[in-house]
Motif scaffolding. Structure first.
Motif, mmCIF file in Angstrom:
data_model
loop_
_atom_site.group_PDB
_atom_site.id
_atom_site.type_symbol
_atom_site.label_atom_id
_atom_site.label_comp_id
_atom_site.label_asym_id
_atom_site.label_seq_id
_atom_site.Cartn_x
_atom_site.Cartn_y
_atom_site.Cartn_z
ATOM 1 N N ILE A 32 27.182 -6.424 -25.708
ATOM 2 C CA ILE A 32 25.887 -7.016 -25.399
ATOM 3 C C ILE A 32 24.779 -6.099 -25.901
ATOM 4 C CG2 ILE A 32 24.431 -7.981 -23.564
ATOM 5 C CD1 ILE A 32 27.016 -7.713 -21.758
ATOM 6 N N TYR A 84 22.462 -16.049 -20.745
ATOM 7 C CA TYR A 84 23.731 -15.404 -21.096
ATOM 8 C C TYR A 84 24.729 -15.535 -19.953
ATOM 9 C CZ TYR A 84 26.973 -11.424 -21.144
ATOM 10 O OH TYR A 84 28.092 -10.637 -21.056
ATOM 11 N N PRO A 142 20.037 -11.323 -28.596
ATOM 12 C CA PRO A 142 19.072 -12.401 -28.449
ATOM 13 C C PRO A 142 17.931 -12.421 -29.460
ATOM 14 C CG PRO A 142 18.566 -10.671 -26.884
ATOM 15 C CD PRO A 142 19.772 -10.219 -27.656
ATOM 16 N N GLY A 145 18.931 -18.102 -24.290
ATOM 17 C CA GLY A 145 20.075 -17.221 -24.048
ATOM 18 C C GLY A 145 21.375 -17.983 -23.928
ATOM 19 N N ALA A 180 13.163 -11.272 -21.864
ATOM 20 C CA ALA A 180 14.508 -10.711 -21.969
ATOM 21 C C ALA A 180 15.325 -11.024 -20.722
ATOM 22 C CB ALA A 180 14.437 -9.205 -22.196
ATOM 23 N N HIS A 181 14.692 -11.005 -19.569
ATOM 24 C CA HIS A 181 15.391 -11.314 -18.322
ATOM 25 C C HIS A 181 15.765 -12.797 -18.256
ATOM 26 C CE1 HIS A 181 14.784 -7.366 -16.388
ATOM 27 N NE2 HIS A 181 13.666 -7.335 -17.104
ATOM 28 N N SER A 235 22.563 -2.441 -21.181
ATOM 29 C CA SER A 235 22.516 -3.005 -22.532
ATOM 30 C C SER A 235 21.107 -3.278 -23.025
ATOM 31 C CB SER A 235 23.330 -4.303 -22.573
ATOM 32 O OG SER A 235 22.836 -5.231 -21.612
ATOM 33 N N ALA A 236 20.080 -2.923 -22.240
ATOM 34 C CA ALA A 236 18.695 -3.214 -22.603
ATOM 35 C C ALA A 236 18.228 -2.350 -23.776
ATOM 36 C CB ALA A 236 17.789 -3.000 -21.402
ATOM 37 N N PHE A 278 22.557 -5.696 -17.353
ATOM 38 C CA PHE A 278 21.310 -5.785 -18.129
ATOM 39 C C PHE A 278 20.782 -4.401 -18.459
ATOM 40 C CE2 PHE A 278 16.768 -5.859 -18.672
ATOM 41 C CZ PHE A 278 16.547 -6.949 -19.502
ATOM 42 N N TRP A 327 18.752 -13.243 -20.398
ATOM 43 C CA TRP A 327 19.922 -12.711 -19.695
ATOM 44 C C TRP A 327 20.472 -13.741 -18.722
ATOM 45 C CZ3 TRP A 327 23.649 -9.428 -19.933
ATOM 46 C CH2 TRP A 327 24.293 -8.940 -18.804
ATOM 47 N N ASN A 344 20.886 -6.297 -25.292
ATOM 48 C CA ASN A 344 19.815 -7.023 -24.627
ATOM 49 C C ASN A 344 18.449 -6.664 -25.172
ATOM 50 O OD1 ASN A 344 19.846 -9.031 -22.485
ATOM 51 N ND2 ASN A 344 21.360 -7.709 -21.493
ATOM 52 N N TRP A 392 12.411 -3.851 -27.817
ATOM 53 C CA TRP A 392 13.144 -4.608 -28.841
ATOM 54 C C TRP A 392 13.302 -3.805 -30.132
ATOM 55 C CZ3 TRP A 392 14.768 -9.464 -27.198
ATOM 56 C CH2 TRP A 392 14.110 -10.002 -26.077
#
Length: 364
Positions: free
Chosen positions: A168, A185, A244, A137, A178-179, A210-211, A207, A182, A170, A215
């Motif tokens: 963003i 980031y 990402p 990230g 993903a966390h 924007s999650a 987060f 972040w 995410n 995916w």
């Protein structure tokens, strides 16, 4: 490459719920490999690499794909434990959803390795193999800072104060990776957001806001289209989008083009990505995408299979490079390396190392 991936996808889909062996049966038993889906080509490639490595060590494999559905993966895991696999390698759809069958695996003395994504809130995970996703990230954040000219190539501030508008996109909120991204980031970009050099003009700067569940590129595309309509249709300039994963980046590209943005023009923003997928590497060379992050997941898959085989052969798991806290216990972890890829990096990082051929990425 597309033909190969289509062939692999067809095979994986045909065997997704029934499980697929890794060729001829080994003499030492079966290793269960649980993958989240076939939508990302890397999971199939990594399963094949693990299968080949386990076969060399005398083990068969059973590979199952969960179609990004946590209950399906729970059932698959329960079935593997019931059948008495020798070990489990798990890429969780939802890292918190597998506690029950994982406890059964522990009770049956089945070693469990979390692969890429951390299994959370369980003491039934023995080892974790992954990439340094916090660094991942941060590399994408650095790409934005350098691409916008806020930092130079050495990471020093140039004095540019902007403000530059960024958005963003995410990863999935149920994925520990993903966390971690972040966190990377925030470590690179938050100081510039705090001082006003960067700003998230849509206001969607957390987060959760924007999650992107599972995916999903289509989800990312729809959200970005809404942001463009509400925030950037009046003339405000979108300078960059922190993304990402390459699949999500392609969704953002679709949103931009459908909204009238054209690559190569002043309105086209700087876009990051990750996983170095072949279509996105082509997009980098075409000027649509600015960067990706190269993950040598073939080495990760082979290394993980070797670790599991060593454990089963009585050598035990290694000490690891670090530990990750999964909410219940600290899990020994081996981290594999990664690197940032921009236009000038495609040949030395991806082609010269043999990850892709020049023809596969369209490099002249």
């Amino acid at each position: 490459m597309k033909k190969v991936l289509l062939a692999v996808t067809g095979l994986a889909l045909a065997t997704a719920l029934a499980g697929c062996g890794g060729g001829e049966s080994g003499d030492s038993g079966t290793i269960g490999i649980l993958m989240p889906s076939t939508t990302n080509a890397r999971w199939q490639i990594e399963a094949d690499q693990m299968t080949a490595t386990f076969k060399e060590r005398g083990y068969d494999t059973s590979v199952q794909y969960a179609n990004d559905d946590a209950p399906t993966q729970v059932s698959q895991l329960e079935d593997m434990v019931t059948k008495g696999v020798k070990a489990l390698v798990v890429v969780a759809v939802d890292g918190k959803a597998l506690g029950g069958p994982l406890a059964d695996a522990k009770a049956s003395n089945i070693p469990v390795v979390a692969y890429t994504r951390l299994l959370q809130q369980t003491d039934a995970v023995d080892f974790y193999t992954t990439f340094d996703y916090k660094k991942y990230g941060a590399l994408s954040g650095t790409a934005i800072l350098q691409g916008l000219g806020i930092q130079d190539a050495d990471g020093k501030d140039t004095g540019k104060t902007g403000p530059f508008n960024i958005e963003i996109v995410n990863g999935s909120p149920i994925d520990s990776v993903a966390h971690d991204m972040w966190e990377g980031y925030r470590s690179t970009l938050q100081p510039y957001l705090d001082r006003g050099t960067l700003r998230v003009l849509s206001g969607q700067d957390t987060f959760d806001q924007s999650a992107t569940l599972n995916w999903n590129p289509e989800t990312a595309q729809k959200r970005m289209e809404n942001i463009i309509t509400k925030t950037y249709s009046g003339g405000a300039k979108l300078d960059a989008v922190w993304v990402p994963y390459d699949g999500l980046t392609r969704g953002v590209i679709s949103a931009l083009t459908s909204s009238g943005f054209s690559p190569g023009t002043d309105r086209w923003p700087l876009l990051t990505g990750g996983d170095a997928e072949v279509d996105s590497v082509k997009a980098i060379l075409a000027g649509q995408q600015y960067s990706t992050v190269y993950l040598d997941y073939k080495t990760l898959a082979k290394g993980t299979a070797e670790l599991v085989a060593d454990q089963l052969d009585g050598k035990g798991f290694p000490a690891g490079d670090t530990e990750y806290d999964n909410g219940t216990t600290k899990v020994r972890t081996k981290l594999f390396d990664l690197s940032l890829v921009r236009d000038d990096d495609v040949k030395p990082v991806l082609v010269d190392r043999g990850f892709y051929t020049a023809d596969q990425v369209g490099l002249k």
